[in-house]
Design an enzyme around this catalytic site. Structure first.
Site, PDB file in Angstrom:
ATOM      1  N   ARG A  36      -9.543 -12.251   3.329  1.00  0.00           N
ATOM      2  CA  ARG A  36     -10.403 -13.399   2.992  1.00  0.00           C
ATOM      3  C   ARG A  36      -9.658 -14.722   3.142  1.00  0.00           C
ATOM      4  O   ARG A  36     -10.275 -15.751   3.415  1.00  0.00           O
ATOM      5  CB  ARG A  36     -10.952 -13.220   1.580  1.00  0.00           C
ATOM      6  CG  ARG A  36      -9.920 -13.231   0.485  1.00  0.00           C
ATOM      7  CD  ARG A  36     -10.388 -12.529  -0.780  1.00  0.00           C
ATOM      8  NE  ARG A  36     -10.498 -11.097  -0.576  1.00  0.00           N
ATOM      9  CZ  ARG A  36     -10.921 -10.239  -1.509  1.00  0.00           C
ATOM     10  NH1 ARG A  36     -11.273 -10.703  -2.702  1.00  0.00           N
ATOM     11  NH2 ARG A  36     -10.973  -8.950  -1.262  1.00  0.00           N
TER      12      ARG A  36
ATOM     13  N   LYS B  79       0.843  -1.192   0.000  1.00  0.00           N
ATOM     14  CA  LYS B  79       0.000   0.000   0.000  1.00  0.00           C
ATOM     15  C   LYS B  79       0.882   1.247   0.000  1.00  0.00           C
ATOM     16  O   LYS B  79       2.036   1.209   0.415  1.00  0.00           O
ATOM     17  CB  LYS B  79      -0.897   0.018   1.243  1.00  0.00           C
ATOM     18  CG  LYS B  79      -1.900  -1.109   1.328  1.00  0.00           C
ATOM     19  CD  LYS B  79      -2.672  -1.038   2.642  1.00  0.00           C
ATOM     20  CE  LYS B  79      -3.625  -2.216   2.810  1.00  0.00           C
ATOM     21  NZ  LYS B  79      -4.786  -2.100   1.917  1.00  0.00           N
TER      22      LYS B  79
END
Length: 502
Positions: free
Chosen positions: A355, A281
């Site tokens: 996830r 990021k």
């Protein structure tokens, strides 16, 4: 972290019941001759006895201030009168309550807004005249005050000085009883906020496990899986996310069993820091990634609240913990991971890691506890934030009744949720594995939820995406700046509703 001290006292009695939010203690103290610096009065449609009496003592100063400020008594409107004439208070705060009966969420928010209005450091001791409210209503206002008054000042040189709030009520013991459950809920919220606000270097997966173990004193069974155990069980998705960090991944299970039958299961995403992995990021957004464990924090806070109030429920929380860091050991795009479910996953983006953590966590709780229902909670996708912003959580489910129940519970505690659709599973198709871990287009919140659906089996399931809800940039109602603890009140309300419906 510091909360505020709330007192409930009877104007006809010589004792007050004091609650220390941090210590959860109750003590008795005389308040007969105690003088506060601030007086709070409520005003709805028409005048009440206390307002009229105080107004007369100030020779109509309150009435003139209300008129000058065009105060219309609407809900959450305020007028402050500084140094009121002939009163031994530094200020009087007049609070509007509107014309209609106030609901549970409105009362909680009202308390939060009162705390916000009185946030000045110069205000230390507040008396609240609550003659028009019953015991449950007073307890909800106090609950809102305490929730808003939370302050994570661990790293500040100047610590927040707690305020004291005294409610003048007819029956202090009745208010104490009504407030007791709320006290436990807010402590669960405070735990979640503390964990979310903590610096990531001080809250690694190992540190989170240490916090979870503190719940043993409440009768919660804690089980921890270390990296070798995780690998041995074939939980390669969870293992991979933490592979780039020094300490690797953990799985912590917190089981509060106070009822027979199959448990309710909560799976919380616990990525204690998310760098994005190899696809790192950038910008200011990465600073917020200390909150990527807010789902696990909400799950643990819920267990704490239920155990502290000795609720007659059976709930197990499973929290997959990892730091998604960058090193020569990090999982990389193109890797193929075999989950404990047996499904293989092609890694197409290392920042779609939550996830993966949840997939193995949900398998574990299904395999070992056979829950009656499975709820997962996670700061999962930017797509949810784009769709619903910061005011609502997104929910996805294979069970319409669960959607109705959570929608109802969210409204009751000012943690609203909105259903988003499942689908777009074709966007997760891979030519070389059973699934991709990120979608080939489509709405990202939906494709992420569809990925998780592959790991729930036949269990009734609901997914809560709280991206954007975990950290607040500005205070509002009963929510302060920083970690919100979003999900604790929602989950606790829903679980207690299930118990009370039986």
């Amino acid at each position: 972290m510091k909360g505020k001290l709330v007192k409930f006292s009877s104007v006809f009695m010589a004792v007050a019941i004091s609650f220390s939010v941090n210590a959860q203690s109750i003590k008795f103290d005389s308040v007969v001759n105690k003088q506060s610096d601030t007086l709070v009065l409520f005003k709805g449609e028409g005048d009440n006895v206390s307002f009229t009496q105080i107004d007369q003592q100030t020779a109509g100063q309150l009435s003139r201030a209300i008129k000058a400020n065009a105060f219309d008594s609407s809900l959450n409107s305020f007028v402050q009168v500084i140094a009121p004439h002939q009163l031994n208070y530094d200020r009087v705060l007049v609070v509007g309550t509107g014309t209609e009966a106030l609901s549970k969420p409105e009362l909680t928010k009202l308390g939060g807004n009162i705390a916000g209005e009185l946030s000045s450091k110069q205000i230390l001791d507040v008396s609240i005249v609550a003659e028009q409210f019953d015991t449950k209503q007073v307890s909800l206002i106090a609950h809102g005050i305490n929730l808003r008054s939370y302050d994570f000042d661990k790293y500040k040189k100047d610590k927040t000085q707690p305020k004291k709030y005294t409610f003048d009520v007819q029956d202090s013991s009745a208010v104490e009883s009504a407030y007791a459950r709320l006290l436990h809920i807010q402590d669960g919220v405070f735990l979640a906020r503390d964990l979310t606000n903590e610096a990531p270097s001080e809250l690694t997966p190992k540190d989170f496990v240490s916090e979870a173990k503190k719940l043993k004193k409440l009768g919660v069974k804690i089980r921890v899986l270390e990296p070798k155990q995780i690998k041995k069980l074939g939980m390669n998705a969870l293992e991979a996310v933490g592979r780039g960090s020094v300490d690797g991944s953990r799985l912590v299970v917190a089981h509060y069993e106070a009822a027979d039958g199959a448990p309710i299961a909560i799976a919380g995403k616990g990525v204690t820091f998310d760098s994005g992995g190899i696809q790192i990021k950038t910008g200011e957004h990465i600073v917020r990634m200390k909150s990527d464990m807010a789902g696990a924090a909400a799950a643990l806070g819920t267990i704490k609240a239920l155990a502290a109030m000795e609720a007659k429920v059976n709930v197990v929380a499973v929290m997959g913990l990892a730091e998604n860091m960058v090193s020569e050991k990090s999982f990389i795009p193109g890797d193929i991971l075999t989950t404990a479910e047996g499904l293989t996953v092609e890694i197409t983006h290392t920042d779609a890691e939550g996830r993966l953590v949840l997939a193995d966590s949900m398998w574990y709780v299904r395999e070992n506890y056979q829950p009656s229902v499975l709820v997962d909670i996670a700061t999962l996708t930017g797509g949810k934030y784009a769709a619903l912003g910061t005011k609502m959580g997104g929910i996805f489910s294979n069970d319409d009744q669960l959607v109705k129940e959570f929608t109802f519970a969210g409204k009751a505690v000012n943690e609203p949720v909105w259903q988003l659709p499942l689908g777009y599973k074709e966007m997760l198709e891979s030519p070389i594995a059973d699934l991709r871990n990120s979608g080939k287009g489509g709405p990202s919140a939906t494709t992420a939820a569809s990925f998780l659906q592959q790991f729930v089996g036949e269990t009734p399931w609901l997914h809560i995406d709280i991206a954007g809800n975990a950290l607040a940039a500005s205070p509002s109602g009963e929510v302060p700046v920083g970690g919100t603890g979003f999900g604790v009140r929602l989950l606790t309300e829903w679980i207690l509703n299930q118990h009370e419906a039986k």
